[in-house]
Scaffold this motif. Structure first.
Motif, PDB file in Angstrom:
ATOM      1  N   UNK A 203       0.939  -0.836   0.015  1.00  0.00           N
ATOM      2  CA  UNK A 203      -0.022  -0.427   0.187  1.00  0.00           C
ATOM      3  C   UNK A 203       0.756   1.020  -0.140  1.00  0.00           C
ATOM      4  N   UNK A 204       2.605   1.051   0.792  1.00  0.00           N
ATOM      5  CA  UNK A 204       2.862   1.900   0.347  1.00  0.00           C
ATOM      6  C   UNK A 204       4.190   3.060  -0.808  1.00  0.00           C
ATOM      7  N   UNK A 205       3.888   3.066  -2.149  1.00  0.00           N
ATOM      8  CA  UNK A 205       3.949   3.374  -3.207  1.00  0.00           C
ATOM      9  C   UNK A 205       4.890   4.546  -2.421  1.00  0.00           C
ATOM     10  N   UNK A 206       4.438   5.758  -2.509  1.00  0.00           N
ATOM     11  CA  UNK A 206       4.809   6.981  -1.819  1.00  0.00           C
ATOM     12  C   UNK A 206       6.415   6.186  -1.483  1.00  0.00           C
ATOM     13  N   UNK A 207       6.835   5.376  -0.321  1.00  0.00           N
ATOM     14  CA  UNK A 207       7.948   4.227   0.040  1.00  0.00           C
ATOM     15  C   UNK A 207       8.569   4.095  -1.113  1.00  0.00           C
ATOM     16  N   UNK A 208       8.257   3.636  -1.977  1.00  0.00           N
ATOM     17  CA  UNK A 208       8.798   3.360  -3.125  1.00  0.00           C
ATOM     18  C   UNK A 208       9.506   3.923  -4.097  1.00  0.00           C
ATOM     19  N   UNK A 209       8.864   5.505  -4.159  1.00  0.00           N
ATOM     20  CA  UNK A 209       9.585   6.456  -4.700  1.00  0.00           C
ATOM     21  C   UNK A 209      10.411   7.318  -4.192  1.00  0.00           C
TER      22      UNK A 209
END
Ligand code: SF4
Length: 462
Positions: free
Chosen positions: A216-222
């Motif tokens: 759910x944490x796409x922002x952490x991938x970015x």
């Protein structure tokens, strides 16, 4: 039936089979039947007239019979090369799973597990909105489920969803395989598991839990990628789709739109690989030349028999055409190419249809023939008893994976490249997981992984 066959061999050839010998012969007789419908009794009778069997005495009788059966089992290869019996994988036959889960379309989860730290995420919201009647259960970590529930591969496609917070495994180089020229691909590790059910899927062998894990944490991938990107000196190719299908659930996750918006202004190619036509989100935004949507292609007969729940060939090609018109780049993966009687006709037609739908040049096309770790064959036999693709001419290669022999792979790759080049001289082609010899025999010039990577990147940065 098989007990009778054991007695028949023992009485016909006048020796007793030990447990391992019987395992080998039973397996060979079974596979000969599966590939050519030759009845085991008829095959055994035919061995009586073989000179090698007649001449052999004592222990050698078994080896002579086994060798003759290997000849029946690998008719093409045995005509070309002497098959080393050590390269023939003969595992014990096991019964199919009686209660195997099969996917349903459209995908509907049985239950949705959510990690505590993923509560309140947009992904939870998307699943609650799409499946208002499905039960949610909170977990501290998704690993809790695995500790409490013993897993068997027949449950692989149980429709459970785990919405998680990814903590460690964001970006990694594609491991490729030993002895092979790699293409230096990078993986953005966005999910594990797939609602489709391909008989040859390697995930069957790696998965130790049922269902699909979605971060759910796409922002952490970015954020992780921002740090990684700063250190890059040259462009790369990176994509999701190694451990999942990039678009199969995109109508629910909405990943594609966020990924395309994030990567569109970066000096790299970002690839989404799919066997679906779930492209509505991508069509809602402006396309970009460095966002590559890649479709895996196979003849429709194989899609029907080996790629359960995926989109049809026509749907994939129609989706590709729409995306190209929208300004995205396209790539195609002929992987796995499967050898069977009539494969040439079927694959040539797929190439013809591909170029009837899209404009060339394309960003890249990969070619890979069927291959797998040997353990996968055991799982496939139990999950897909109707599938016969593993009864093709697959032998253990240098890396001890099941592969077609070199002469056959070379023939298949040359045919495929020839058909593609009749339409398109510019699209970079590459071989997936093949050694330098095969690349050279098939007329490819790159002889290092760096050169392979450059040949795929350069058309995009001219
Ligand atoms: S689409 Fe890919 S990930 Fe999904 S089942 Fe098929 S091979 Fe596996």
């Amino acid at each position: 039936m098989y007990d009778d066959l054991k007695s028949k061999i023992e009485s016909t050839f006048n020796f007793r089979l030990n447990r391992n010998q019987w395992r080998d012969l039973k397996r060979l007789l079974y596979e000969i039947y599966r590939r050519d419908q030759k009845e085991p009794r008829t095959v055994i009778d035919s061995l009586k007239n073989k000179t090698s069997v007649k001449k052999a005495g004592g222990r050698n009788k078994f080896f002579a019979i086994k060798k003759e059966l290997i000849g029946y089992r690998y008719p093409l290869t045995s005509q070309k090369i002497a098959i080393d019996t050590k390269d023939v994988f003969l595992a014990e036959l096991k019964e199919p799973f009686p209660d195997n889960y099969s996917p349903t379309t459209p995908f509907v989860p049985e239950k949705i597990f959510i990690e505590k730290e993923a509560r309140g995420s947009y992904l939870e919201g998307r699943f609650r909105f799409t499946f208002p009647d499905i039960e949610f259960e909170e977990l501290i970590l998704s690993g809790e489920y695995i500790k409490k529930h013993k897993f068997s591969p027949h449950q692989l496609k149980r429709p459970l969803v785990f919405i998680v917070k990814e903590r460690w495994d964001f970006i990694k180089p594609c491991p490729c395989t030993s002895h092979c020229l790699s293409c230096r691909y990078w993986i953005l590790n966005l999910g594990f598991g797939c609602p489709f059910d391909c008989s040859y899927c390697f995930l069957q062998q790696y998965a130790n839990f049922p269902g699909i894990v979605l971060p759910a944490n796409l922002d952490d991938f970015f954020t992780q990628f921002d740090g990684f990107y700063k250190k890059l000196k040259n462009p790369i190719r990176i994509g999701t789709g190694e451990f999942c299908d990039s678009l199969a659930l995109d109508d629910i996750t909405g990943y594609s739109r966020q990924l395309a918006e994030y990567f569109r202004d970066k000096n790299l190619f970002f690839e989404l690989k799919t066997k679906s036509d779930n492209i509505a989100n991508l069509l809602k935004i402006t396309g970009a030349a460095n966002i590559v949507i890649a479709f895996s292609l196979n003849p429709q007969t194989l899609i029907d028999s080996e790629e359960q729940a995926s989109s049809s060939l026509s749907q994939r090609l129609a989706a590709a055409k729409q995306l190209q018109e929208k300004g995205y780049s396209l790539a195609f993966h002929f992987d796995p190419i499967i050898y069977y009687e009539g494969w040439e006709n079927d694959y040539k037609k797929v190439v013809d249809r591909l170029y009837g739908h899209v404009r060339s040049p394309l960003r890249w096309i990969s070619l890979g023939t069927l291959r797998s770790a040997r353990e996968l064959k055991n799982v496939v036999e139990r999950r897909f008893p109707q599938s016969s693709i593993f009864y093709g001419e697959l032998l253990l290669g240098k890396d001890r994976k099941l592969r077609y022999p070199k002469f056959l792979k070379t023939r298949m790759f040359k045919k495929m490249t020839g058909w593609i080049r009749e339409y398109d001289s510019k699209t970079p082609l590459y071989l997936c997981m093949e050694d330098k010899d095969i690349w050279q025999d098939c007329g490819f010039t790159p002889d290092t992984s760096q050169k392979v990577e450059r040949s795929l990147l350069l058309p995009g940065i001219d």
